[in-house]
Design an enzyme around this catalytic site. Sequence first.
Site, mmCIF file in Angstrom:
data_model
loop_
_atom_site.group_PDB
_atom_site.id
_atom_site.type_symbol
_atom_site.label_atom_id
_atom_site.label_comp_id
_atom_site.label_asym_id
_atom_site.label_seq_id
_atom_site.Cartn_x
_atom_site.Cartn_y
_atom_site.Cartn_z
ATOM 1 N N GLU A 1 -30.358 -28.157 13.176
ATOM 2 C CA GLU A 1 -29.751 -26.842 13.388
ATOM 3 C C GLU A 1 -30.795 -25.733 13.453
ATOM 4 O OE1 GLU A 1 -26.850 -25.811 10.394
ATOM 5 O OE2 GLU A 1 -26.552 -23.805 11.206
ATOM 6 N N GLU B 1 -18.024 -19.784 2.905
ATOM 7 C CA GLU B 1 -17.937 -19.429 4.318
ATOM 8 C C GLU B 1 -16.497 -19.512 4.825
ATOM 9 O OE1 GLU B 1 -20.913 -21.963 6.220
ATOM 10 O OE2 GLU B 1 -22.432 -20.448 5.800
ATOM 11 N N ASP C 1 -30.378 -22.436 3.280
ATOM 12 C CA ASP C 1 -29.552 -23.220 4.187
ATOM 13 C C ASP C 1 -30.404 -24.012 5.181
ATOM 14 O OD1 ASP C 1 -27.512 -24.228 5.656
ATOM 15 O OD2 ASP C 1 -26.917 -22.357 6.612
#
Length: 722
Positions: A411, A309, A383
């Site tokens: 998240e 990323e 993820d």
Amino acid sequence: MQNKIAILFIFFTFIFQPGFSEDGYQLWLRYNQIDDESLLNSYKAAISGYHLEGNSRTNEVIKKELSAALSGLFGENVSELSSTSANGLVIIGTPANSSFISANIDKTSLNALGEEGYLIQSIKKGKNKQIVIAANKDIGCLYGTFHFIKLLQTHQNIDDLDIQTAPKVNIRILNHWDNLDRTVERGYAGFSIWDWHRLPDYIDPRYIDYARANASIGINGTVLTNVNANALVLTPSYLEKVKVLADLFRPYGLKVYLTARFSAPIEIGGLETADPLKPDVQNWWNEKVKEIYNYVPDFGGFLVKANSEGQPGPQNYDRTHVDGANMLADALKPFNGIVMWRAFVYSDEEPVDRAKQAYNEFKPYDGNFRDNVMVQVKNGAIDFQPREPFHPLFGAMPQTPLMMEFQITQEYLGQATNLAYLSSMYKECLDSDTYAKGKGSTVAKVVDGSLDNHKLSGIAGVSNIGNDRNWTGHTFGQSNWYAFGRLTWNHELSSEQIADEWIRMTFSNDEDVVQPIKDMMLASHEIVVKYMTPLGLHHMMGGDHHYGPAPWIKDMPRADWTSVYYHKADSNGIGFDRTETGSNAIEQYFPEVRKMFGSVDLCPDKYLLWFHHLPWDYKMRSGNSLWDELCYEYYKGADSVGWMQDQWHSVKGKIDQERYDRVDMLLTIQQKEAIWWRNSCLLYFQTFSNKPIPKSLEKPEMDLNYYMNLSFPYAPGIRPRW
Ligand code: GCV
């Protein structure tokens, strides 16, 4: 500085005095007076005081904690006694500092408990009955003390104690994704608790309470900074600040680690390259590590996100993850430091299924890492989705210690507005069988090192802690911090036992409180999965901020950041074909697992659309068509939040109003958000299935357009785009 630290030790006992408002600050370390009078009297009869020898800083901590706990729980002062001969004494120590322990505790049992384990035993000597908390090291005594306090907090019988326990995993660590400007990536509980600007001179008393809370659940490490790293933390002015935190945390057995930005030699070292095979670069890291150990002599090591990323890494120089990790490992080795090198990598240039990329990249490196490198692997291959099958790397790299990375911060699980007790999710992964060495080769055995005889073992959790008064934003976020710690110590504990302990310590021992809250907690993860991503769907959240549903996302800088890449809904059906006819990600699992995931008949419903693309009228085990089943799952999930509200309402008046109201309001938000998820996803998928929502279910209130146009520019926890 030492004086300041001493003042803080005194200060914390005041913060924790009962009578302060129930704002959640005390976490599970609430020492309010025991309200069951006969139990209280029996405890008072059994405990007359405590005795502890040795004056290490850890021993000071034990004394303070025990005195705060006993005085609070008993509603009167409980003293430290200088002799060991009184009846009812709690005697704490190691064979090295206590002749009583040395004479009365079986050395073989104690030796078997290692550096951090402890035992708690009732001992009868003549007319005296005493309780011994013994360990090989002071830190074991501190862990044992917290365990003993928990017995009292949870109203256990202490007449005949015989407890022996040692951690199953060596490194039990929080990963803070905290930035130096105090923002927290994917943090939903305010700003970072590290007040970098005012450190090293201003020491927030919260640092001590953070250390206490972690020690109470056996967490022994903390990575202070974000994996999307800033090299500045490695400069002297920040290392001075890091030193202060490390000094504060040391008596609590909490080691400090930092994230290492791979390009640091260029950014703060003035080198032209960060190529790991260049002697100058190796040398720069050697010197940097030496410098860090001057500040923090027991520094734990580095956590590294490289070539992932947008983070720099060895591949920028055509080198490998092994080259990068080993270079840092060599620098740390003389000081016994370790490298936790993350396997969370995927490339936008790769057309290969993202779920396959980490395995493809890392498996060939098995056996090539230095012995002080651990590869840190997320629980699933994408993820931290609300539900993922276990990562295929577990079991696939027998020569490398693999560290588990869980996410505690929510998240993808409703952030800090949704109640989701995550022990169930962690256990689901840890208990999964990899079949790496035949049946029973669970992920837990890979991670604790027992399957492949590794000395190093670890579990990391991405922290959900911030500077909100109650630490985690949602009161029940505390239970995830708690459960994470408890499972790192002993992954065999049940989610139910952990919830039971937490509720009793956090709220009340009243069965009418414990039972409904426990039922709600144990069901909560499944409920959230049902209204967000049922039947193995994944990655359908809002772009960037990841808040709320957005299965329609299709235009992003990279395909594997979109939702359509993952659900692949079309007029024929829905789901990601990861079998031989599709991406063949199942080939990365051992044959028994491959067979199960690869067959629609054997694949558990909960992972069905993770591995299979199926027609809308595919007949499910229940007899429903896939479309109808999807509708029922979404509705069941959203309706169950109503049930969670009922459970919560049943404890009204039985716990404090302050925390009751707070959770109640959040459950109202959760109910709205569950309906929002349900409606958005079903209305969107309906544009492909062209089928009606079953008649028995109420119709969504708004149309798809409405949901698609909602926007949340200031949703918290977002990270800057690279
Ligand atoms: C720290 C996901 C998150 C990122 C996080 C990344 C990681 O992509 O959205 O915020 O970055 O995982 O684990 O490195």
